[in-house]
Design a protein around this motif. Structure first.
Motif, PDB file in Angstrom:
ATOM      1  N   PRO A   1       0.835  -1.213   0.000  1.00 10.21           N
ATOM      2  CA  PRO A   1       0.000   0.000   0.000  1.00 10.21           C
ATOM      3  C   PRO A   1       0.868   1.261   0.000  1.00 10.21           C
ATOM      4  N   VAL A   2       0.580   2.193  -0.942  1.00 13.69           N
ATOM      5  CA  VAL A   2       1.349   3.438  -1.031  1.00 13.69           C
ATOM      6  C   VAL A   2       0.464   4.674  -0.935  1.00 13.69           C
ATOM      7  N   PHE A   3      -0.845   4.499  -1.053  1.00 12.88           N
ATOM      8  CA  PHE A   3      -1.739   5.659  -1.004  1.00 12.88           C
ATOM      9  C   PHE A   3      -3.109   5.196  -0.536  1.00 12.88           C
ATOM     10  N   TYR A   4      -3.751   6.057   0.256  1.00 10.54           N
ATOM     11  CA  TYR A   4      -5.079   5.735   0.769  1.00 10.54           C
ATOM     12  C   TYR A   4      -5.956   6.971   0.704  1.00 10.54           C
ATOM     13  N   THR A   5      -7.197   6.791   0.327  1.00 12.26           N
ATOM     14  CA  THR A   5      -8.183   7.859   0.412  1.00 12.26           C
ATOM     15  C   THR A   5      -9.493   7.262   0.899  1.00 12.26           C
ATOM     16  N   PRO A   6     -10.194   7.935   1.791  1.00 15.29           N
ATOM     17  CA  PRO A   6     -11.448   7.366   2.301  1.00 15.29           C
ATOM     18  C   PRO A   6     -12.562   7.341   1.270  1.00 15.29           C
ATOM     19  N   TYR A   7     -12.440   8.191   0.207  1.00 14.84           N
ATOM     20  CA  TYR A   7     -13.544   8.262  -0.742  1.00 14.84           C
ATOM     21  C   TYR A   7     -13.047   8.860  -2.051  1.00 14.84           C
ATOM     22  N   ILE A   8     -13.473   8.296  -3.156  1.00 13.55           N
ATOM     23  CA  ILE A   8     -13.227   8.910  -4.464  1.00 13.55           C
ATOM     24  C   ILE A   8     -14.493   8.774  -5.297  1.00 13.55           C
ATOM     25  N   TYR A   9     -14.629   9.700  -6.242  1.00 13.76           N
ATOM     26  CA  TYR A   9     -15.781   9.779  -7.135  1.00 13.76           C
ATOM     27  C   TYR A   9     -15.212   9.844  -8.538  1.00 13.76           C
ATOM     28  N   PHE A  10     -15.583   8.931  -9.427  1.00 14.47           N
ATOM     29  CA  PHE A  10     -14.912   8.829 -10.710  1.00 14.47           C
ATOM     30  C   PHE A  10     -15.919   8.578 -11.821  1.00 14.47           C
ATOM     31  N   PRO A  11     -15.577   8.969 -13.070  1.00  9.55           N
ATOM     32  CA  PRO A  11     -16.495   8.781 -14.202  1.00  9.55           C
ATOM     33  C   PRO A  11     -16.393   7.376 -14.778  1.00  9.55           C
ATOM     34  N   LEU A  12     -17.483   6.916 -15.358  1.00  7.21           N
ATOM     35  CA  LEU A  12     -17.503   5.645 -16.070  1.00  7.21           C
ATOM     36  C   LEU A  12     -17.480   5.834 -17.574  1.00  7.21           C
ATOM     37  N   ASP A  13     -17.659   7.067 -18.029  1.00  3.61           N
ATOM     38  CA  ASP A  13     -17.656   7.357 -19.458  1.00  3.61           C
ATOM     39  C   ASP A  13     -17.115   8.759 -19.648  1.00  3.61           C
ATOM     40  N   ASP A  14     -17.426   9.388 -20.774  1.00  2.00           N
ATOM     41  CA  ASP A  14     -16.867  10.700 -21.086  1.00  2.00           C
ATOM     42  C   ASP A  14     -17.565  11.844 -20.360  1.00  2.00           C
ATOM     43  N   ARG A  15     -18.644  11.561 -19.632  1.00  2.00           N
ATOM     44  CA  ARG A  15     -19.313  12.629 -18.895  1.00  2.00           C
ATOM     45  C   ARG A  15     -18.433  13.129 -17.755  1.00  2.00           C
ATOM     46  N   ARG A  16     -18.423  14.467 -17.591  1.00  2.00           N
ATOM     47  CA  ARG A  16     -17.562  15.076 -16.576  1.00  2.00           C
ATOM     48  C   ARG A  16     -18.086  14.761 -15.187  1.00  2.00           C
ATOM     49  N   GLN A  17     -17.138  14.572 -14.239  1.00  2.00           N
ATOM     50  CA  GLN A  17     -17.511  14.267 -12.870  1.00  2.00           C
ATOM     51  C   GLN A  17     -16.656  15.083 -11.918  1.00  2.00           C
ATOM     52  N   THR A  18     -17.240  15.466 -10.795  1.00  2.00           N
ATOM     53  CA  THR A  18     -16.511  16.176  -9.753  1.00  2.00           C
ATOM     54  C   THR A  18     -15.507  15.239  -9.093  1.00  2.00           C
ATOM     55  N   GLY A  19     -14.314  15.736  -8.835  1.00  2.00           N
ATOM     56  CA  GLY A  19     -13.327  14.927  -8.132  1.00  2.00           C
ATOM     57  C   GLY A  19     -11.917  15.439  -8.336  1.00  2.00           C
ATOM     58  N   LEU A  20     -10.968  14.772  -7.685  1.00  2.00           N
ATOM     59  CA  LEU A  20      -9.564  15.138  -7.779  1.00  2.00           C
ATOM     60  C   LEU A  20      -9.010  14.785  -9.144  1.00  2.00           C
ATOM     61  N   LEU A  21      -8.146  15.664  -9.672  1.00  2.00           N
ATOM     62  CA  LEU A  21      -7.408  15.406 -10.901  1.00  2.00           C
ATOM     63  C   LEU A  21      -5.979  15.007 -10.531  1.00  2.00           C
ATOM     64  N   PRO A  22      -5.218  14.460 -11.483  1.00  2.00           N
ATOM     65  CA  PRO A  22      -3.855  14.041 -11.148  1.00  2.00           C
ATOM     66  C   PRO A  22      -3.020  15.190 -10.601  1.00  2.00           C
TER      67      PRO A  22
END
Length: 885
Positions: free
Chosen positions: A285-306
């Motif tokens: 394990p090198v990184f942990y986050t309690p929650y992420i929200y991600f897209p399943l297709d090309d529709r834009r979604q709120t969340g962290l970017l790289p």
């Protein structure tokens, strides 16, 4: 996390249910095969099939290849998930090793990939027929029905199929009382491009709720796989995975993987969310986050970017963690928190909006800079309106806290400038063949070593062109009114250590203090330029006579001072009206040739351009927006050697040029060469102003320099292009450049370039004089490359050297490692840092280390700045990335 689309579609529940509707009092039916169709009441009607030869062919068993272990035995119902052995038979996941791929399949994957997921051919895989029009096929070794339990059972090599959907298991049963379907033993579910494996599955027919245990899945196109302890499709069609994983690495090579306790995928809304997510590298394990929200297709979604991380001399370690906010389909925002170890926390953000008839962006940035010891800020607005009408509006307005902003700080916003930022607004009406524009244009300097530019407050323009019926004449016109103004600075340059001093220890004046006479003028200007021409053109040539009239009128004010110029006696309303006539003629010849075994068509395109404009005294006119155009082959055929409306160059000259091209049968230009010169029949007397506000020395040469340019595609891998200026009067080269590009395949890039320009008579704003030293020149080389050392490792480098100053302008080098599932770049960079806040008399080197990590299927984990560094510094890099596997 998980695959980008559910492993099966909502209609899969009907497939399983209908295939098990064997509620007929039959004790046993060997090799049972049935066909089911929707009945008139909405229920399913199933009947045994007699003509088994017309059935879709059954899928073959997983192929066990010589290099792989034997297939694992079927897992028992009582075995615990924790003791599950790893999958050794990767063919169960449709995985085919590289040495067993066909030549076409090997060519479709990168050389560093050890294999690929190949979906086996099967009947109905590409069937796009609506599911309500498709029958369901069911077959098994045997079937039975228990009247007492109202349960039908299929046993032995069970196959259910409806179009592109397919289910396999060792056993399938249908509990009619509870409307429950159960699949047991080696469950395999397929949709187009998706494979889901499990030990057990059950489905509630009335609600469509589905549950699969001990899941492994593959998404072929995404080259992704994963596992889950349990996968459930709720009655609202949301897929929930428990204890799930996701990776794009080859089977058996979990270089990285994402693990989550709980994953939800909503295909209808196009989003997924995961809780308690851990990124593992080599199972560590090198990184942990309690929650992420991600897209399943090309529709834009709120969340962290790289995020991006780097280190430099001026700012120390920089960490940027962008956060994207999807407000609505036509509104979004992005925040860019940037932590700099030497300066503190910088907060940047942008808001974008889009409507059918307009779009735009708002930007802002703030930093309490502990290095600069003051607040630094930026804000801006960009807008484009009237996209669907004749009226358009444009706004580009930026402002910054200080002129050192862009020199000191990196920015994620689209507001970068080396000299100034624009503060411009315009409204345009487009008519039929004409347009009118009203604009306001101001500037904010982003440097202290440039003269304050003129602002246009306002600027009104009318441009257009029309044919005069069928006469063959064309009339063009251009009219402009503008008020030019600027607020000139006074005093001395001040930086970090107070006054800036020259090499002799004298304080340096601001650039505006060096302006004299007409250079200190402001005021109104009206310019009119009607033009009439008679173009004649056919397949073998063209001939175009044209004449125009350039009229310019001024109403001036002066920022007067005691510098020796007679401000009181200066003409405040100068004007000029100058006719310009030209003849432009060209011929076209071609022939078929054979060149190094290649059939080509060679063209010969001679051109002559005669230009006449009388000498008119324009020395009492200021230079609001005028400069001399850079001389090149294309400049031979311009009707004015000056840009802007403050000067019309006198001319009595003939430009002669010739271009030859080598064209392939498909129109691709294999080679091109051009050569030309201007013959001057009279001296060029109209000149720009010198540093004392007087006309510079006239040009008495009888000829211009020879101008040449060429391009040659030696092969699909080699490309050369260059240009040169040679002055026969001085018998030397005035300027030239050469660039060689070698790219035999997308992953291999080598560039070598050289450019020079002698006698660069540029204006030095710090001294208020032109640098007219004949030994002053631009003399630079530029070499860059990306070259693979083996299928996975590549070298990256660039070196830009200034021979005139015997110094390195920029150099970076590094390594790239790339596999099928991740990529790493490490770059060490040196560049010349011109920081005017510290010193305007010397350049200092800056050093930085940049790291980029890309997890394929997720994007960059860090290092987006490396991407822009390579894109700007290495020609061919973007083509390499766009054509990457």
């Amino acid at each position: 996390m998980a695959y980008p689309k559910p492993p099966f579609r909502p209609s899969f529940s009907l497939l399983l249910a209908s295939g098990l509707l064997l509620a007929q009092p039959v004790v046993a039916l060997a090799a049972a095969q049935v066909e089911c169709r929707a009945g008139s009441d909405g229920s399913w009607v199933c009947a045994p099939l007699k003509a088994t030869a017309e059935l879709p062919p059954r899928p073959g068993k997983p192929v066990v290849r010589a290099a792989e272990a034997e297939p694992r035995q079927r897992v028992s119902e009582t075995r615990q998930p924790a003791t599950r052995p790893p999958i050794e038979n990767f063919s169960e996941l449709d995985w085919v090793p590289r040495d067993q791929l066909t030549a076409t399949q090997r060519a479709a994957i990168a050389p560093y990939c050890s294999g690929d997921y190949i979906e086996p051919p099967r009947a109905g895989r590409d069937d796009d027929t609506p599911f309500d029009e498709l029958p369901v096929y069911a077959s098994a070794d045997s079937s039975s029905f228990e009247q007492r339990n109202q349960t039908g059972t299929l046993q032995g090599d069970v196959l259910l199929q409806q179009g592109r959907l397919q289910a396999q298991a060792n056993e399938a049963s249908f509990d009619q009382n509870n409307n429950l379907v159960r699949l047991n033993g080696d469950v395999r579910l397929r949709d187009q491009g998706v494979l889901v494996l499990g030990d057990r599955a059950q489905m509630q027919i009335d609600s469509g709720e589905t549950r699969i245990e001990e899941v492994r899945y593959v998404v072929h196109d995404a080259n992704a796989r994963g596992s889950a302890e349990k996968l459930m499709r709720r009655d609202d069609a949301v897929i929930v995975m428990t204890d799930g994983s996701y990776t794009t690495c080859d089977p058996g090579r979990n270089t990285w993987s994402l693990h989550s306790d709980d994953i939800e995928l909503d295909q209808e809304k196009g989003w997924g969310e995961a809780k308690h997510v851990t990124l593992k590298v080599k199972d560590v394990p090198v990184f942990y986050t309690p929650y992420i929200y991600f897209p399943l297709d090309d529709r834009r979604q709120t969340g962290l970017l790289p995020p991006s991380i780097s280190n430099s001399t001026d700012n120390g370690t920089e960490l940027v963690t962008p956060y994207y906010i999807n407000i609505a389909p036509n509104y979004d925002a992005t925040l860019y928190p940037r932590m700099m170890s030497k300066r503190g926390m910088q907060m940047e953000g942008e808001f974008r909006y889009m409507q059918p008839d307009h779009e735009g962006q708002l930007s802002a940035s703030f930093l309490d800079d502990k290095e600069y010891d003051d607040n630094r800020w930026l804000y801006g607005w960009e807008h484009l309106g009237g996209l669907q009408s004749r009226w358009t509006t444009e706004v580009e307005y930026f402002d910054i806290s200080d002129p050192f902003y862009f020199q000191d700080l990196n920015s994620s916003l689209d507001a970068r400038s080396d000299t100034y930022v624009n503060q411009r607004g315009a409204m345009t009406y487009r008519g039929n063949g004409w347009q009118f524009q009203a604009a306001l244009h101001a500037y904010e300097l982003a440097t202290i070593t440039s003269v304050t530019p003129y602002e246009r407050l306002p600027q009104l323009r009318l441009d257009g062109g029309h044919w005069l019926g069928d006469s063959g004449f064309k009339v063009d016109y251009r009219a402009e009114y503008a008020y030019f103004d600027r607020d000139l600075d006074q005093g001395f340059l001040i930086g970090e250590d107070g006054l800036h001093l020259d090499a002799l220890g004298n304080a340096i004046l601001t650039p505006d203090e060096n302006l004299i006479g007409l250079q200190r003028a402001t005021g109104h200007r009206v310019s009119l330029s009607p033009r009439i021409s008679y173009p004649m053109q056919n397949s073998w040539g063209y001939f175009t006579p044209a004449t125009r009239l350039q009229s310019t009128y001024y109403d001036l004010d002066f920022d007067a001072r005691g510098d020796g110029f007679d401000y009181a006696g200066a003409d405040t309303t100068p004007s000029s009206t100058i006719p310009v006539a030209s003849l432009d003629a060209g011929l076209y010849f071609d022939r078929d040739i054979s060149w190094f075994g290649r059939d080509l068509r060679q063209t010969l395109e001679p051109r002559a351009f005669y230009l006449y404009a009388p000498d008119r005294d324009q020395d009492d006119q200021p230079l609001f927006d005028t400069n001399e155009n850079t001389f090149s082959y294309n400049a031979l055929f311009r009707d004015d050697r000056f840009s802007g409306n403050d000067r019309v160059g006198d001319a009595n000259q003939l430009a002669l040029g010739v271009t030859s091209r080598a064209l392939e049968s498909n129109g691709v230009e294999r080679a091109r060469a051009s050569f030309g010169q201007i013959l001057y029949f009279e001296d060029q007397r109209v000149q720009l102003l010198n540093t004392e506000g007087q006309r510079r020395e006239e040009n008495d040469s009888s000829t211009s320099a020879y101008a040449a340019e060429f391009m040659y595609r030696v092969s699909n891998a080699w490309k050369l292009r260059g240009d040169a200026l040679w002055d026969p009067k001085e018998n030397n080269n005035n300027a030239g450049s050469l660039l060689v590009n070698y790219q035999p395949e997308p992953r291999k890039v080598i560039n070598a370039g050289y450019r020079f320009r002698n006698e660069t008579n540029t204006f030095n704003a710090l001294t208020g004089s032109f640098n007219e030293d004949e030994n002053r020149r631009i003399d630079q080389s530029d070499m860059s490359f990306i070259w693979p050392l083996n299928p996975q490792w590549s070298m990256i480098g660039r070196w830009q050297h200034d021979f005139a100053g015997d110094r390195t302008l920029e150099a970076f080098g590094g390594l790239e490692y790339e596999s099928c599932c991740w990529k790493l770049r490490f770059i060490n960079r040196y560049w010349v840092d011109y920081n005017e806040f510290e010193s305007v008399t010397r350049d200092e080197g800056n050093r930085g280390i940049f790291l980029q990590v890309v997890l394929k299927g997720l994007g960059s984990v860090t290092g987006n700045r490396v991407e822009s560094l390579l894109d700007e510094g290495i020609p061919g890099y973007r083509e390499r990335e766009n054509n990457a596997f």
